[in-house]
Design an enzyme around this catalytic site. Sequence first.
Site, mmCIF file in Angstrom:
data_model
loop_
_atom_site.group_PDB
_atom_site.id
_atom_site.type_symbol
_atom_site.label_atom_id
_atom_site.label_comp_id
_atom_site.label_asym_id
_atom_site.label_seq_id
_atom_site.Cartn_x
_atom_site.Cartn_y
_atom_site.Cartn_z
ATOM 1 N N HIS A 156 0.815 -1.220 0.000
ATOM 2 C CA HIS A 156 0.000 0.000 0.000
ATOM 3 C C HIS A 156 0.844 1.264 0.000
ATOM 4 O O HIS A 156 0.334 2.355 -0.225
ATOM 5 C CB HIS A 156 -0.924 0.000 1.225
ATOM 6 C CG HIS A 156 -2.017 -1.020 1.109
ATOM 7 N ND1 HIS A 156 -3.309 -0.689 0.771
ATOM 8 C CD2 HIS A 156 -2.006 -2.366 1.238
ATOM 9 C CE1 HIS A 156 -4.045 -1.787 0.717
ATOM 10 N NE2 HIS A 156 -3.276 -2.825 0.992
ATOM 11 N N ASP A 363 3.594 9.377 -0.538
ATOM 12 C CA ASP A 363 2.402 8.621 -0.168
ATOM 13 C C ASP A 363 2.191 7.521 -1.199
ATOM 14 O O ASP A 363 2.367 7.774 -2.398
ATOM 15 C CB ASP A 363 1.170 9.552 -0.174
ATOM 16 C CG ASP A 363 0.207 9.241 0.959
ATOM 17 O OD1 ASP A 363 0.128 8.080 1.367
ATOM 18 O OD2 ASP A 363 -0.476 10.180 1.420
HETATM 19 P P1 ADQ Z 1 -3.052 6.086 4.862
HETATM 20 O O1 ADQ Z 1 -1.644 6.511 5.054
HETATM 21 O O2 ADQ Z 1 -3.840 5.939 6.109
HETATM 22 O O3 ADQ Z 1 -3.148 4.745 3.998
HETATM 23 P P2 ADQ Z 1 -4.947 7.456 2.960
HETATM 24 O O4 ADQ Z 1 -4.853 6.746 1.679
HETATM 25 O O5 ADQ Z 1 -5.115 8.925 2.792
HETATM 26 O O6 ADQ Z 1 -3.693 7.247 3.897
HETATM 27 O O7 ADQ Z 1 -6.196 6.870 3.736
HETATM 28 C C1 ADQ Z 1 -6.613 7.426 4.949
HETATM 29 C C2 ADQ Z 1 -8.083 7.082 5.204
HETATM 30 O O8 ADQ Z 1 -8.388 7.449 6.548
HETATM 31 C C3 ADQ Z 1 -9.022 7.881 4.309
HETATM 32 O O9 ADQ Z 1 -10.077 7.057 3.925
HETATM 33 C C4 ADQ Z 1 -9.498 9.036 5.215
HETATM 34 O O10 ADQ Z 1 -10.796 9.511 4.935
HETATM 35 C C5 ADQ Z 1 -9.451 8.382 6.580
HETATM 36 N N1 ADQ Z 1 -9.181 9.418 7.601
HETATM 37 C C6 ADQ Z 1 -8.161 10.281 7.644
HETATM 38 N N2 ADQ Z 1 -8.290 11.119 8.709
HETATM 39 C C7 ADQ Z 1 -9.396 10.762 9.344
HETATM 40 C C8 ADQ Z 1 -10.084 11.247 10.512
HETATM 41 N N3 ADQ Z 1 -9.662 12.276 11.242
HETATM 42 N N4 ADQ Z 1 -11.215 10.627 10.876
HETATM 43 C C9 ADQ Z 1 -11.675 9.576 10.151
HETATM 44 N N5 ADQ Z 1 -11.085 9.097 9.053
HETATM 45 C C10 ADQ Z 1 -9.965 9.661 8.655
HETATM 46 C C11 ADQ Z 1 -2.194 3.841 3.405
HETATM 47 C C12 ADQ Z 1 -1.138 4.478 2.512
HETATM 48 C C13 ADQ Z 1 -1.798 5.314 1.432
HETATM 49 C C14 ADQ Z 1 -2.773 4.449 0.624
HETATM 50 C C15 ADQ Z 1 -3.713 3.692 1.556
HETATM 51 C C16 ADQ Z 1 -4.552 2.686 0.791
HETATM 52 O O11 ADQ Z 1 -0.239 5.281 3.299
HETATM 53 O O12 ADQ Z 1 -0.831 5.877 0.562
HETATM 54 O O13 ADQ Z 1 -3.535 5.286 -0.224
HETATM 55 O O14 ADQ Z 1 -2.992 2.986 2.551
HETATM 56 O O15 ADQ Z 1 -3.759 1.826 0.026
#
Ligand code: ADQ
Length: 461
Positions: A156, A363
């Site tokens: 990921h 990311d």
């Molecule tokens: P993350 O690093 O966690 O994931 P991201 O892809 O942005 O990053 O996903 C975060 C998720 O958490 C989103 O669905 C977002 O809405 C939710 N979220 C963030 N802040 C929140 C809050 N305060 N309250 C509730 N929900 C919240 C890892 C990798 C990424 C990759 C994903 C999926 O680091 O690059 O995109 O996995 O493969």
Amino acid sequence: MTRLVVVSNRVADLSKGSQSGGLAVAVGDALQERGGLWFGWDGNVTAQSRRLPANVHKDGPVTTVTLPLTQKDYKEYYLGFSNSMLWPILHYRLDLARFNKGDLKGYRRVNSKFADALRPFLKPDDVIWVHDYHLIPLAAELRQRGLPHKIGFFLHIPFPPPDVLAAAPEYEWLLRTLFSYDLVGFQTHADVANFERHVLAQGGEVMADGQVTAFGRTIMVRRFPIGIDVDAFAEMAVTREAREEIGRLKRHQPAGSHIIGVDRLDYSKGLPDRLRAFERLLELYPENHRRVSFLQVAPPTREDVEAYADIRLELEGLAGAINGRFGEYDWTPLQYIHRNVPRSTLAALFRGSQVGLVTPLRDGMNLVAKEFVAAQDEADPGALVLSRFAGAAEELQEALVVNPYDVDEVAAAMQTAITMPVEERRNRHAALLRRIRQYDAKSWQDDFLKVLDAVPTGPAA
Ligand code: ADQ
């Protein structure tokens, strides 16, 4: 259809439906459809060192099997090797990587324990899908136990080039263990290209159809850019509750334009630079005073890892300084929320904002960028400012793509977003929406499993 077995560090609660994001949405459907088993850590840490039986929970066609970690496993495997070594290195942050021989042992030990605990649950025809950096050596452990199953792996997070990854201890062992899988998936073309560089540097061979040979084994390697359930997210942004939330946002922060950022409080997300860029926006374009406000939601994450405590302090200091310098008794330029927020509220906040600020330093993909696009009003959409170092930038070229290290460039992009005519916003948004629909959460899991079903299993390495 063969049964699907998903293995990941944590197992999500599938009963939460659209309230859960990421992996739960992406693999939940496949598990429901094919029937299957989800295996991983239950999130608990026990004082006992003796092995406890796995918790088995059956819900319709899906069974979850979870285990607690011991204190030692938690410290060495989770906090140590996974999150103080692999996470920073795979995000190109060699300066933050902390190497400790005991952690490496713990990482190997937990992967071996997972293989032992999973084995009795496996049926001969199962297809196994392993997720993320915590479990890179799991297939090698399963192969050592003589298991011939088809096994796929999806990373990921980013996969850096040899010069960076070679800083990981036992780097060659780590690379070799990836060749125990039949299919290895990455988020972007750049990650696949980096992986191929490693293979060539090891004297391996890269074929045109995605097949890669090294360490005596041929595997399939491909890009599968993860997506979201666009309609489910868009629907959350237009409910009556969502409209009320947007109304509240506008009443409390009546400034003309709202900028929003939503990220776990992780150093890879570029939050201090983002706050500095907002400060530059207020310096360089003073017409925004009293007219623009920025809401950053940054829930805590991995607080037991030292580097995360540092960034929290830095961010709180910066937020206070910006508000102290520019704020007025009736205008708070920056709001900072260090908490989890329900996903339906996030959807409403995205829709109520004119600018989505997604500026990670690195990311794997970044789903927030896609969620921001999904939540917009097509007639009057907000604009997305997106880091070129987010995997999502490979697809979302119609965003305002920026270098997140250059705070003046990010400030200029925010200004462009704030002042962008509605026609241009609509055109860009329509193109972005097409892209996130083209390859959504469902296409991602269908595509991965279709390729995994089709690859031949080679002899175990
Ligand atoms: P993350 O690093 O966690 O994931 P991201 O892809 O942005 O990053 O996903 C975060 C998720 O958490 C989103 O669905 C977002 O809405 C939710 N979220 C963030 N802040 C929140 C809050 N305060 N309250 C509730 N929900 C919240 C890892 C990798 C990424 C990759 C994903 C999926 O680091 O690059 O995109 O996995 O493969």
